[in-house]
Design a protein around this motif. Structure first.
Motif, PDB file in Angstrom:
ATOM      1  N   ARG A 144       1.422  -1.453   6.482  1.00 36.38           N
ATOM      2  CA  ARG A 144       1.501  -0.299   5.874  1.00 36.38           C
ATOM      3  C   ARG A 144       3.340   0.376   5.979  1.00 36.38           C
ATOM      4  O   ARG A 144       3.377   0.843   5.680  1.00 36.38           O
ATOM      5  CB  ARG A 144      -0.232  -0.170   6.164  1.00 36.38           C
ATOM      6  N   ALA A 145       3.048   0.089   7.653  1.00 33.78           N
ATOM      7  CA  ALA A 145       4.618   0.660   7.779  1.00 33.78           C
ATOM      8  C   ALA A 145       5.336   0.067   7.766  1.00 33.78           C
ATOM      9  O   ALA A 145       6.287   1.441   7.612  1.00 33.78           O
ATOM     10  CB  ALA A 145       4.323   0.004  10.345  1.00 33.78           C
ATOM     11  N   ASN A 154       1.872   6.615   1.317  1.00 35.23           N
ATOM     12  CA  ASN A 154       1.092   5.675   1.595  1.00 35.23           C
ATOM     13  C   ASN A 154       0.438   4.264   0.771  1.00 35.23           C
ATOM     14  O   ASN A 154       0.127   4.297  -0.016  1.00 35.23           O
ATOM     15  CB  ASN A 154       0.361   6.818   2.384  1.00 35.23           C
ATOM     16  N   ALA A 155       0.023   3.196   1.938  1.00 38.01           N
ATOM     17  CA  ALA A 155      -1.150   2.284   1.370  1.00 38.01           C
ATOM     18  C   ALA A 155      -1.933   2.309   2.021  1.00 38.01           C
ATOM     19  O   ALA A 155      -2.285   2.470   3.753  1.00 38.01           O
ATOM     20  CB  ALA A 155      -0.541   1.418   1.268  1.00 38.01           C
ATOM     21  N   SER A 156      -2.935   2.097   1.560  1.00 32.12           N
ATOM     22  CA  SER A 156      -4.632   1.705   2.477  1.00 32.12           C
ATOM     23  C   SER A 156      -4.342   0.456   2.273  1.00 32.12           C
ATOM     24  O   SER A 156      -3.801  -0.401   1.617  1.00 32.12           O
ATOM     25  CB  SER A 156      -5.480   3.033   1.153  1.00 32.12           C
ATOM     26  N   ALA A 157      -6.066  -0.045   3.024  1.00 36.71           N
ATOM     27  CA  ALA A 157      -5.820  -2.170   3.200  1.00 36.71           C
ATOM     28  C   ALA A 157      -7.759  -2.137   3.767  1.00 36.71           C
ATOM     29  O   ALA A 157      -8.006  -1.015   4.153  1.00 36.71           O
ATOM     30  CB  ALA A 157      -5.245  -1.975   4.246  1.00 36.71           C
ATOM     31  N   GLY A 158      -7.391  -3.034   2.793  1.00 34.75           N
ATOM     32  CA  GLY A 158      -8.880  -3.026   3.334  1.00 34.75           C
ATOM     33  C   GLY A 158      -8.668  -4.593   3.116  1.00 34.75           C
ATOM     34  O   GLY A 158      -8.465  -5.024   3.174  1.00 34.75           O
ATOM     35  N   ILE A 159      -9.945  -5.095   4.538  1.00 35.36           N
ATOM     36  CA  ILE A 159      -9.321  -6.549   5.615  1.00 35.36           C
ATOM     37  C   ILE A 159     -11.398  -6.800   4.968  1.00 35.36           C
ATOM     38  O   ILE A 159     -11.802  -6.219   6.327  1.00 35.36           O
ATOM     39  CB  ILE A 159      -9.410  -6.776   7.057  1.00 35.36           C
ATOM     40  N   ASN A 173     -10.866   4.702   3.883  1.00 32.99           N
ATOM     41  CA  ASN A 173     -10.451   5.498   4.776  1.00 32.99           C
ATOM     42  C   ASN A 173      -9.330   6.004   3.589  1.00 32.99           C
ATOM     43  O   ASN A 173      -8.401   5.377   4.656  1.00 32.99           O
ATOM     44  CB  ASN A 173      -9.860   3.932   6.077  1.00 32.99           C
ATOM     45  N   LYS A 174      -9.443   6.168   2.760  1.00 30.96           N
ATOM     46  CA  LYS A 174      -8.281   6.651   1.550  1.00 30.96           C
ATOM     47  C   LYS A 174      -8.245   7.653   2.193  1.00 30.96           C
ATOM     48  O   LYS A 174      -9.333   8.812   2.219  1.00 30.96           O
ATOM     49  CB  LYS A 174      -8.434   6.233  -0.082  1.00 30.96           C
ATOM     50  N   PRO A 175      -6.858   8.484   2.671  1.00 29.37           N
ATOM     51  CA  PRO A 175      -5.980   7.837   1.581  1.00 29.37           C
ATOM     52  C   PRO A 175      -5.017   7.685   3.238  1.00 29.37           C
ATOM     53  O   PRO A 175      -5.339   8.178   4.433  1.00 29.37           O
ATOM     54  CB  PRO A 175      -4.989   9.472   1.595  1.00 29.37           C
ATOM     55  N   ASN A 176      -3.825   6.204   3.091  1.00 30.81           N
ATOM     56  CA  ASN A 176      -3.233   6.499   4.393  1.00 30.81           C
ATOM     57  C   ASN A 176      -4.374   5.442   5.725  1.00 30.81           C
ATOM     58  O   ASN A 176      -4.072   6.210   6.983  1.00 30.81           O
ATOM     59  CB  ASN A 176      -2.745   7.283   4.586  1.00 30.81           C
ATOM     60  N   GLY A 177      -4.904   4.922   5.182  1.00 29.37           N
ATOM     61  CA  GLY A 177      -6.200   4.265   6.444  1.00 29.37           C
ATOM     62  C   GLY A 177      -6.475   2.704   5.885  1.00 29.37           C
ATOM     63  O   GLY A 177      -5.902   2.411   5.017  1.00 29.37           O
ATOM     64  N   GLN A 178      -7.391   2.375   6.638  1.00 36.95           N
ATOM     65  CA  GLN A 178      -7.549   1.023   6.890  1.00 36.95           C
ATOM     66  C   GLN A 178      -9.278   0.894   7.229  1.00 36.95           C
ATOM     67  O   GLN A 178      -9.287   1.409   7.989  1.00 36.95           O
ATOM     68  CB  GLN A 178      -6.298  -0.108   7.419  1.00 36.95           C
TER      69      GLN A 178
END
Length: 374
Positions: A144-145, A154-159, A173-178
Motif C-alpha cells: 500500500r505504501a 490510496n489502496a485498502s487491503a484485506g488479509i 477499514n476503507k478507505p486507506n486501511g487494512q
C-alpha cells in the motif's frame, strides 16, 4: 456472474497444514481518485465518473460524492438530485489501465501468485513470497505504501487465510486501511455478517435467502447442503462453505475464465429502451474493463433480461473474431437490447456476460473486420 465453486467438506478451517496467506488489494474509489489526482480542481469535491447531468449511469463515485448517497450504477439524474454540486467526468480507461499496470508491477515484487479481478483489485497469495516476509500484514502495508508513492493513490487491503475472507476484510477499514481476519475469528465473523454483505451474494440472491429465513451467516450455516443445492443450484456448495469460513479456491494467476459477467437489479422496473440502455452501460463497461485489464478477448456476448414477474430471457451474439473495442461491444449489446422492445412487462434486472474467452493476440497483428455470425 456465476459463483466460484470451492471444494467443500463439513469441517472447520484446517490449521494443521501450512496456513495460506491471502491478500486482497482494492484501490479506493479508483476511477474517481485517478481523476482527482490528475485534475487538482476536482480534489475534495464530489466527482462522478461516467454519465452526465442529463442521462447515463454513474460508473464510479468519489468518497465526497458517496457521502450524499451517490454510488456506481446509479442513474445520473438521481445522482445529481442527491448531490446538486456533483461534477461529472468522462472515463479515461486507457489511463486507468496504465496505472493498473504500475500497481501490478509492485505486486510482482512480492509474489508471482497474482489473480487480477479488475483494474483496481487483485488477490495475492503471499504464503511463500519473494521477499521472505513471514507476516502478511507487513506485506500488505508495504504494498500500500509503494502504491501511494508510485501513483499517489490510496489502496485498502484485506488479509486472511482464504479468498472470501480476504475480500470481506478489505472493506472493513476503507478507505486507506487494512484489516485481518484470522482462522480463529473467521467462522464467527461470517456468522455475524448479514448475507446481503457477502461477496458473491447479489440483491436478488439475498432477497431469496431472506424469503427462506436466511438473513445472517449464522442462519446460512444451519441450512443443510442439500437444501442450499435445492434452492441455489451449483452455488449451494459455495454458500455452504463460506458460512463456515471455508473457501479452498486457489489464487490462480493468468487464468482465462470461461465467462465474465455483470448484472444489476433495478430499484424500479424499466419499461422503455432509453433507461434500459442507460442501465446496461455500466455492465458493459465492467465486463470490458475486466477483459481489457487481463488481456482477454471474447467472441460471444449474452444479454440477460429478467422481468417483473421473475421470468427471464437471454439473447446472444457471436462474432467471427473477438470484439476489438468497447464500441464494438456496445453496438452488439444495443442490437440485442433493441430486439426485446417493446416489452409487455417491466424489466427488473439486466445482465451482460462475455464468453468464448481467449488471450488477446499481439497488438502488432493487423485488426480484422468484425462479422456477426449469429
Amino acid at each position: 456472474m456465476s459463483q466460484p465453486q470451492p471444494v467443500i467438506c463439513d469441517r472447520t478451517p484446517n490449521t494443521t497444514q501450512k496456513q495460506r496467506k491471502i491478500i486482497h488489494i482494492d484501490m479506493d474509489a479508483y476511477y474517481a481518485s485517478v481523476e482527482q489526482r490528475d485534475n487538482p480542481d476536482l480534489r475534495d469535491k464530489p466527482v462522478a465518473v461516467g454519465g452526465s447531468e442529463a442521462r447515463g449511469v454513474v460508473a464510479a463515485a468519489s468518497y465526497e460524492a458517496r457521502k450524499f448517497g451517490v454510488h456506481s450504477a446509479m442513474p445520473s439524474v438521481t445522482a445529481k438530485r442527491k448531490c446538486p454540486d456533483l461534477i461529472f467526468v468522462k472515463p479515461r480507461f486507457d489511463v486507468y489501465k496504465a496505472v493498473s499496470m504500475q500497481i501490478r508491477e509492485i505486486f510482482a515484487e512480492y509474489t508471482s501468485m497474482i489473480e487480477p479481478l479488475s483494474l483496481d483489485e487483485a488477490y495475492l497469495d503471499v504464503t511463500d513470497n519473494l521477499k521472505g516476509i513471514e507476516i502478511a500484514t507487513e506485506i500488505a502495508r508495504e504494498i500500500r505504501a509503494k502504491i501511494k508513492a508510485a501513483t499517489g493513490l490510496n489502496a485498502s487491503a484485506g488479509i486472511s487465510y482464504n479468498k472470501f475472507l480476504a475480500k470481506m476484510a478489505s472493506d472493513l477499514n476503507k478507505p486507506n486501511g487494512q484489516a485481518v481476519i484470522t482462522p480463529k475469528n473467521g467462522p464467527a465473523f461470517v456468522e455475524a455478517l448479514p448475507v446481503k454483505k457477502f461477496h458473491g451474494v447479489g440483491p436478488a440472491t439475498a432477497e431469496k435467502m431472506n424469503r427462506l429465513g436466511i438473513e445472517t451467516g449464522a442462519d446460512l450455516k444451519v441450512r443443510s447442503l442439500d437444501l442450499l443445492i435445492e434452492h441455489f443450484g451449483k452455488s449451494g456448495p459455495y454458500f455452504y462453505g463460506i458460512a463456515r469460513g471455508i473457501d479452498d479456491r486457489q489464487v490462480k494467476p493468468n487464468r482465462v475464465r470461461k465467462s465474465v459477467g455483470a448484472e444489476d437489479t433495478f430499484m424500479a422496473d424499466i419499461h422503455s429502451f432509453d433507461p434500459a440502455r442507460a442501465g446496461v452501460q455500466p455492465l458493459i463497461e465492467k465486463v470490458w474493463t475486466y477483459c481489457d485489464a487481463n488481456e482477454i478477448s471474447a467472441k460471444t456476448v449474452t444479454l440477460k433480461v429478467k422481468y417483473a414477474n421473475f421470468s427471464q430471457v437471454t439473447r446472444s451474439k457471436t462474432v467471427a473474431l473477438p470484439f476489438g473495442s468497447l464500441a464494438d461491444l456496445e453496438n452488439a449489446v444495443n442490437l440485442l437490447l433493441q430486439a426485446i422492445f417493446p416489452v409487455s412487462r417491466g424489466i427488473r434486472l439486466l445482465g451482460v456476460t462475455l464468453s468464448s474467452l481467449e488471450r488477446k493476440v499481439a497488438e502488432s497483428e493487423p485488426p480484422q473486420l468484425l462479422l456477426f455470425i449469429k
